[in-house]
Write an enzyme that holds these catalytic residues in place. Structure first.
Site, short mmCIF file in Angstrom:
data_model
loop_
_atom_site.label_atom_id
_atom_site.label_comp_id
_atom_site.label_asym_id
_atom_site.label_seq_id
_atom_site.Cartn_x
_atom_site.Cartn_y
_atom_site.Cartn_z
N CYS B 37 0.82 -1.21 0.00
CA CYS B 37 0.00 0.00 0.00
C CYS B 37 0.86 1.26 0.00
O CYS B 37 0.34 2.37 -0.09
CB CYS B 37 -0.92 0.02 1.21
SG CYS B 37 -2.03 -1.39 1.28
N CYS B 64 4.91 8.19 2.32
CA CYS B 64 5.07 9.52 1.74
C CYS B 64 5.39 10.53 2.85
O CYS B 64 5.39 10.20 4.03
CB CYS B 64 3.81 9.92 1.00
SG CYS B 64 2.39 10.13 2.08
N CYS B 107 -3.04 8.79 6.00
CA CYS B 107 -1.77 8.82 6.73
C CYS B 107 -2.02 9.06 8.23
O CYS B 107 -1.36 8.45 9.08
CB CYS B 107 -0.86 9.93 6.20
SG CYS B 107 -0.41 9.74 4.47
#
Lengths: 430, 139
Positions: B37, B64, B107
């Site tokens: 993922c 990220c 996130c």
């Protein structure tokens, strides 16, 4: 002293040490997305935005003749670059239109001959989405999977061809060179196979034309798409090569009105754009060989530097049949978007798209059989005419720093270093 | 995409990067997300057995910039808090603090999951009932 400049929301921090000669930030190394205009191309175009404004279809006065003459010169220039004749070149608004016109135009025109189209999974969306549309209209489409090196298997292609019955194959559309991984398909062999079976062969040659020798005769190509903005020309203009002999290919027009471009593409011609495409093609014709050699050297230098400094890197796509300016590399255990964030004064592309709930990485890399986590770690470098060695040094040094830093942060890298097999862990997919 | 100054700051200067001794009974480890993922977070806490206060926290994240910033911020926030207080941290707090755009909300969710997973691991090791502190967490 640090000097910050804001560039489209991205903060580019210039370091205190002066930049080496030849390096100006931000560095553009994404030449598969688009190329900067060559100043020589722009210069040739400018008069056609000014005094030479005529409509190339105006047959009764000097303004029209002047425009028509310029368009016909460009047609010659484009034809010469790919070994075609001028009459076989149709100007369009770009490669997306060219691909649509080629695939839909052939499917429609040859519907009575058959119903089947063959393409591959790693095509550009301009081809894939067009094929999907045709599927909705009742056509049958085969999407060949590439081999792990990115090339299609000629054997599988041959097996997919249908030569009898209502499901007869009418068209094979396979790209010349891939926009992400830079691999060059065995085009001449594919064309030969198609011709032996009486199937038309279209290729999306956007990334290949002007970068490597492309010859529609030697390569047995019937229809070919190209665009100006990948060869240092303007955006919004492209061309479609349509073979006139052996065989004579017919295409059902997709835009009606006025019968321009031998009836295949109506609409007033974009004269400045076409002039730019012609000029860009001529420069490629003259400089391609030297430029390709120089880009391949820079690319190999970049690759060697990265491989020497970092472990767990891998090159995606065979390097044996490869565009000179392309390098697609995975920096395993580092996520691509975070990598790009660390090199925000360098323009490259990532195979990771951490912007949606699905977090789907590049479909091209996945088609090669790469695990998603490796695809998420990939960077595409696109070297071009205006890149130099100092830039490659800057890019590689900075990238190495950032990868090392992010690997310090990466739990995956730590686990692998400790000898843990990541595939044995039960990850909670989210 | 433009990142907020706070995300950039955490990315450039991540807080509390590192590893705690996984085998210690005082340490709870949360490993959430999945490599395919594009996001894996490992958050660890060291809890004072006398006071139930989280005295140290470390993280490592594959993901990220927003994922790195979310987990870095999470370690900052849990430090010095009791287990119950730490369980009260929600992903929306993280979204607000880091000014995350909608596409990056996952996130913050992952960071919240990481805190809960680390606390869960610590509770399991120390035979603390799962429900303890849950009343606070439910908010």
């Amino acid at each position: 002293m640090s000097n910050e400049m804001s560039n489209n929301g991205v903060v580019v921090t210039e370091s205190a040490t002066p930049l080496p000669e030849g390096v100006h930030l931000p560095i553009y190394m994404d030449n598969h997305a688009t190329t900067p205009m060559d100043p020589r191309v722009l210069e040739v175009m400018l008069p056609y935005f000014g005094t030479k404004f005529g409509n190339a279809a105006s047959r009764n006065h000097a303004f029209g003749w002047e425009a028509e003459q310029a368009v016909e010169k460009a047609r010659e220039q484009v034809a010469k670059l790919i070994g075609a004749t001028a009459k076989e070149i149709i100007f369009t608004s770009g490669a997306t239109e060219s691909n649509n016109l080629a695939i839909k135009g052939i499917a429609e025109m040859y519907r009575e001959r058959g119903n089947h189209i063959i393409t591959q999974a790693t095509e550009h969306k301009a081809v894939l989405d067009t094929c999907k549309k045709l599927e909705k209209q009742g056509y049958r489409v085969t999407y060949l999977q590439p081999q792990p090196d990115g090339l299609i298997s000629l054997k599988e292609l041959e097996e997919a061809m249908v030569t009898e019955g209502p499901d007869k194959t009418i068209l094979v559309t396979i790209m010349y060179a891939n926009n992400e991984i830079g691999v060059i398909q065995p085009i001449a062999e594919i064309g030969k196979l198609c011709h032996a079976k009486g199937i038309l062969f279209h290729t999306d040659a956007v990334q290949a034309v002007g970068k490597i020798p492309v010859d529609v005769q030697k390569d047995n190509i019937d229809v070919l798409s190209l665009t100006a903005h990948k060869i240092y020309g303007p955006k919004g203009v492209g061309a479609l090569y349509v073979r006139r002999r052996n065989p004579r290919v017919q295409i059902s027009e997709q835009i009606n009105g006025g019968g321009h471009e031998r009836g295949m593409r109506s609409g007033t011609l974009n004269v400045p754009g076409i002039v730019g495409l012609g000029a860009a093609a001529e420069i490629c014709m003259n400089e391609m060989e030297a430029e390709g050699k120089r880009e391949a050297e820079l690319r190999d230098y970049l690759k060697a530097k990265l491989e020497a400094a970092l472990d767990y890197v891998q090159v995606n796509g065979t390097m044996e049949h490869h565009l000179p300016g392309n390098l697609n590399m995975s920096f395993v255990y580092v996520e691509g978007e975070s990598l790009l964030m660390g090199i925000n004064d360098i323009a490259v592309s990532s195979g990771s798209a951490c912007t949606s709930a699905t977090l789907e990485p590049s479909y091209v890399l996945k088609a090669l059989g790469l695990g998603d986590e490796v695809a998420h770690s990939s960077i595409r470098f696109g070297l071009g005419r205006f890149n130099n060695k100092a830039e490659v040094d800057y890019v590689s040094d900075k990238l190495i720093d950032v990868v090392l830093k992010l690997r310090e942060l990466s739990p995956l890298y730590e686990m692998v270093k400790e000898g843990i097999d990541l595939t044995k862990i039960e990850w909670a997919a989210h | 995409m433009a990142y907020s100054d706070k995300v950039v700051d955490h990315y450039e200067n991540p807080r509390n990067v590192g590893t705690l001794d996984k085998s210690s009974t005082e340490v709870g480890t949360g490993l959430v997300g999945a490599p395919e993922c594009g996001d894996v977070m490992r958050l660890q806490i060291r809890v004072n057995p006398e006071t139930n206060v989280i005295e140290d926290a470390k993280f490592k994240t594959f993901g990220c910039g927003s994922a790195i910033a979310s987990s870095s911020l999470a370690t900052e926030w849990v430090k010095g808090k009791t287990i119950s207080e730490a369980l009260a941290i929600t992903n929306t707090d993280i979204v607000k603090e880091l000014a995350l755009p909608p596409v990056k909300i996952h996130c913050s969710v992952l960071a919240e999951d990481a805190i809960r997973a680390a606390i869960g691991d610590w509770k399991k090791k120390n035979n603390v009932a799962e429900t303890e502190g849950a009343a606070v967490a439910a908010h």
